[in-house]
Design an enzyme around this catalytic site. Structure first.
Site, PDB file in Angstrom:
ATOM      1  N   TYR A  70       0.856  -1.187   0.000  1.00 43.48           N
ATOM      2  CA  TYR A  70       0.000   0.000   0.000  1.00 43.48           C
ATOM      3  C   TYR A  70       0.892   1.237   0.000  1.00 43.48           C
ATOM      4  O   TYR A  70       1.325   1.719   1.031  1.00 43.48           O
ATOM      5  CB  TYR A  70      -0.916   0.023   1.223  1.00 43.48           C
TER       6      TYR A  70
ATOM      7  N   PHE B  32     -13.130  -5.170   1.212  1.00 43.19           N
ATOM      8  CA  PHE B  32     -14.232  -4.523   0.481  1.00 43.19           C
ATOM      9  C   PHE B  32     -15.551  -4.832   1.191  1.00 43.19           C
ATOM     10  O   PHE B  32     -16.517  -5.298   0.592  1.00 43.19           O
ATOM     11  CB  PHE B  32     -14.264  -4.995  -0.970  1.00 43.19           C
TER      12      PHE B  32
ATOM     13  N   GLY C  59     -23.983  -1.327  -3.629  1.00 45.85           N
ATOM     14  CA  GLY C  59     -24.521  -1.287  -4.979  1.00 45.85           C
ATOM     15  C   GLY C  59     -26.021  -1.080  -5.058  1.00 45.85           C
ATOM     16  O   GLY C  59     -26.589  -0.203  -4.419  1.00 45.85           O
TER      17      GLY C  59
END
Length: 289
Positions: free
Chosen positions: A69, A214, A219
């Site tokens: 990262y 995640f 959605g």
């Protein structure tokens, strides 16, 4: 202000990684504390430091990062914000992905590379030992026994406390456990994407920590009039908070690590620990996908 309100994450419950490292189940994922494409420095490094310090104030004591990262930017920010570390803080990092630019990720599991990256993570974090070191990806070009075997050597040398895996199948976990003690697995999993259900069920049976990355994908579920939107209005909560509450309810070994680069968003996420779903609400969300 009540203690519960001051430290909402305490309401998420406690899980003991490896049986000896107690962490509040709602953690923090530090991937977003970098530049675009998880590459380079963040736009606002001082806000990144504030996020990490505020997370600790809110009760987060499990922080997940990786050498890739930035690379290393996330680990260095964690050190800047939180070192010297509280004895109650558990920092997990990962190795096994190489980077050549934004959004470019390549599995690299050669033993000498994993050793090098572990040493670099120790230096960048300012740690004497890494609480949880996870193989970020299984490199198909290198025998799994060689990859996990090197982590076992590092563990025996006192540089790693516990070993975890990331993005693996049940068979890969079983194979790895023949070589070393595996305490956790980190796979893609959320309310809208439950492709790793078999891995979660195995982790629960074997009491392995399951770290869903995640975790807040919502959605179409969050569309106006959709199941998340409707329940969110009932609770006075956000769809993201409900998605996290669903994960916490789904399994006692679940350790969600929502990430953000903004304090306001962090504070909203941590309130999810205080959202309690009824059996009917949990089932409604579970069946909505």
């Amino acid at each position: 202000m009540t203690q519960e309100t001051a430290r909402p994450v305490d309401a998420s419950g406690v899980y003991r990684l490896g049986g000896d490292l107690p962490v509040n189940r709602l953690g923090y994922g530090a991937m977003q504390l970098t530049g675009p494409g998880v590459w380079g420095d963040p736009k606002d490094p001082e806000e990144a430091v504030r996020v990490l310090r505020r997370a600790a104030e809110l009760g987060v004591n499990f922080i997940d990062t990786a050498d890739s990262y930035g690379p290393f930017v996330s680990e260095q920010l964690i050190r800047k914000a939180l070192h010297p570390y509280s004895q109650h803080l558990v920092i997990a990092t990962k190795g096994g992905l190489s980077r050549s630019g934004p959004d470019d990720w390549r599995a690299l599991g050669r033993p000498e590379y994993l050793r090098q990256q572990t040493e670099l993570s120790l230096r960048h974090l300012g740690a004497e030992r890494i609480d949880l070191y996870q193989l970020h990806r299984v490199d198909p070009k290198v025998p799994l026994a060689d990859q996990v075997g090197e982590l076992l050597l590092l563990q025996q040398e006192g540089k790693i406390r516990h070993i975890g895996l990331s993005e693996v199948t049940v068979e890969q976990i079983k194979e790895a456990r023949k070589i070393a003690d595996i305490v956790s697995v980190q796979n893609l999993y959320n309310l809208a994407n439950r492709g790793a259900e078999d891995v979660l069920e195995y982790a629960e049976r074997e009491n392995l920590g399951f770290i869903p990355w995640f975790p807040m994908a919502t959605g179409q579920l969050a569309r106006p009039g959709g199941p998340l939107d409707t329940l969110a209005k009932e609770h006075g909560a956000s769809p993201s908070q409900l998605a996290l509450a669903w994960l916490l309810r789904r399994s006692p070994v679940m350790l969600p690590i929502p990430g953000t680069s903004r304090v306001a968003h962090l504070e909203e996420n941590t309130q999810a620990a205080q959202v309690t779903l009824t059996d009917a609400q949990f089932q409604a969300l579970s069946q909505a996908v």
